[in-house]
Design an enzyme around this catalytic site. Sequence first.
Site, PDB file in Angstrom:
ATOM      1  N   GLU A  84       0.557   2.769   0.352  1.00  0.00           N
ATOM      2  CA  GLU A  84       0.367   4.046   1.427  1.00  0.00           C
ATOM      3  C   GLU A  84       1.632   4.751   1.262  1.00  0.00           C
ATOM      4  O   GLU A  84       1.297   6.010   1.267  1.00  0.00           O
ATOM      5  CB  GLU A  84       0.192   3.359   2.990  1.00  0.00           C
ATOM      6  CG  GLU A  84      -0.038   4.425   3.859  1.00  0.00           C
ATOM      7  CD  GLU A  84       0.014   4.003   5.219  1.00  0.00           C
ATOM      8  OE1 GLU A  84      -1.059   3.467   5.787  1.00  0.00           O
ATOM      9  OE2 GLU A  84       0.960   4.137   5.931  1.00  0.00           O
TER      10      GLU A  84
ATOM     11  N   ARG B  41      -6.341   7.617   6.908  1.00  0.00           N
ATOM     12  CA  ARG B  41      -4.963   7.762   6.364  1.00  0.00           C
ATOM     13  C   ARG B  41      -4.993   8.912   5.280  1.00  0.00           C
ATOM     14  O   ARG B  41      -4.164   8.559   4.309  1.00  0.00           O
ATOM     15  CB  ARG B  41      -4.437   6.612   6.177  1.00  0.00           C
ATOM     16  CG  ARG B  41      -4.588   5.429   7.145  1.00  0.00           C
ATOM     17  CD  ARG B  41      -3.500   5.678   8.245  1.00  0.00           C
ATOM     18  NE  ARG B  41      -3.385   4.201   9.078  1.00  0.00           N
ATOM     19  CZ  ARG B  41      -4.159   4.242  10.028  1.00  0.00           C
ATOM     20  NH1 ARG B  41      -4.989   5.046  10.525  1.00  0.00           N
ATOM     21  NH2 ARG B  41      -4.283   2.953  10.908  1.00  0.00           N
TER      22      ARG B  41
ATOM     23  N   SER C  12       3.136   0.013   7.094  1.00  0.00           N
ATOM     24  CA  SER C  12       2.122  -0.894   6.351  1.00  0.00           C
ATOM     25  C   SER C  12       2.325  -0.452   4.935  1.00  0.00           C
ATOM     26  O   SER C  12       2.531   0.549   4.615  1.00  0.00           O
ATOM     27  CB  SER C  12       0.772  -0.728   6.582  1.00  0.00           C
ATOM     28  OG  SER C  12       0.504  -0.876   8.248  1.00  0.00           O
TER      29      SER C  12
END
Length: 341
Positions: free
Chosen positions: A332, A165, A236
């Site tokens: 995130e 990520r 998320s």
Amino acid sequence: MIHPQENADLTALNSFAFEARAQYLIDIEQESDIADAVAFTEQKQLPLIVFGGGSNLILDPFLPAVVIRFAREGYRKLSETDADVLVEVEAGHNWHQLVLAMAREGWHGLENLALIPGTVGAAPVQNIGAYGVELKDRFVSLTAFDQESRHFVELSAEQCNFAYRNSIFKSECPGRYIISRVRFRLSKEFVPLLGYGGLRQALDGARPTAEAVLQTVVSVRQSKLPDPAVIGNAGSFFENPIIPDEQFAQLKTRFPDVVAFADRPGYTKLAAGWLIDQAGWKGYRQGAVGVYDKQALVLVNHGGGDAKALMALAAEIQRSVAERYGVNLVPEPRRYPKPSV
Ligand code: FAD
Ligand code: NAP
């Protein structure tokens, strides 16, 4: 020719549906507009922010910035062999629509990444991933406008420095590159990747077709994740923490059921959703914001919430997880404008 829109409403352009405005908004219709937008930004002495679908953003009420968005969609086959095809895609193309189009063409490899919101141009930024496949596994190169050299550059996978990520676009040089086209190598043969239990179980044992995998990913995701069109969210909210094996061994003695997976040698990846859920947060609501009741890793805006309220809740969750497990959770999505503290 660019047409900057002043005091532009961004509320419908971010998946949390936070009320927000930008000093200017510019739609990029063609690649040559990028240099014009950069020049306009400099003339106004404002920062430039690229928006895709706004599905990984946390917006404060006002962005003293020039926001640009890619209006152009489309893909083309650049070359092919007996085994695979090289496809180039415009940054403004919707990611899920690309996954569907590639499956229809019989060009495989993106099926596990179905239903991820957002655009193709944003996909390299955090090296999007789901069900054991990451963008980097299919990525060849991209074209971007480099705001430092003021030229278009082609960047290879190695230069993008993709990680879990993450990429140079997120960590080393955020904001420097404006990604305008992305190239992928896709396979003519379908090889199912069913390493993730949730996907394997839903497919029930048989060797599935590409269409079956894609549709199963769509239905599993629809059953667990809130649709941003119905309830504001950015997927998320925290990254899954990756911790040294020794720290994991200690955690496991205290929490034998902890959900975790082997990562690179010497490290273990923890399921952040499990940590938050077991700390008692699932379904918790604090005013207009809260924790989704089917997936504790997703924070939601029930309506009327804002970035301040969301970040206050996120900080409480971070504190509680750190106290209970000794693990730091890192958000995130990206917050704009960047807080000064
Ligand atoms: P935005 O949110 O608009 O932007 C994200 C970042 O990329 C910003 O920093 C922006 O400046 C930058 N950016 C955008 N376009 C460009 C460009 N052309 N050039 C340079 N920089 C650019 N993510 C996953 O990895 N896996 C998932 O399974 C997943 N599931 C999700 C499920 C839901 C319900 C939601 C709401 C989100 C999910 N996400 C997931 C997060 C999100 O979809 C991805 O991060 C996606 O790539 C964001 O795309 P976007 O176009 O909306 O980008
Ligand atoms: P899940 O399948 O219930 O799994 C829970 C967690 O365990 C995930 O975070 C996943 O890590 C990890 N995991 C499960 N099986 C694994 C395996 N075989 N090997 C390594 N790690 C494994 O997760 P979910 O919430 O339903 O999401 C499904 C997939 O979609 C996941 O890959 C998730 O990352 C992705 N997703 C991402 C977002 C986002 O916004 N980033 C939002 C929704 C879903 P990983 O997260 O590393 O895969």
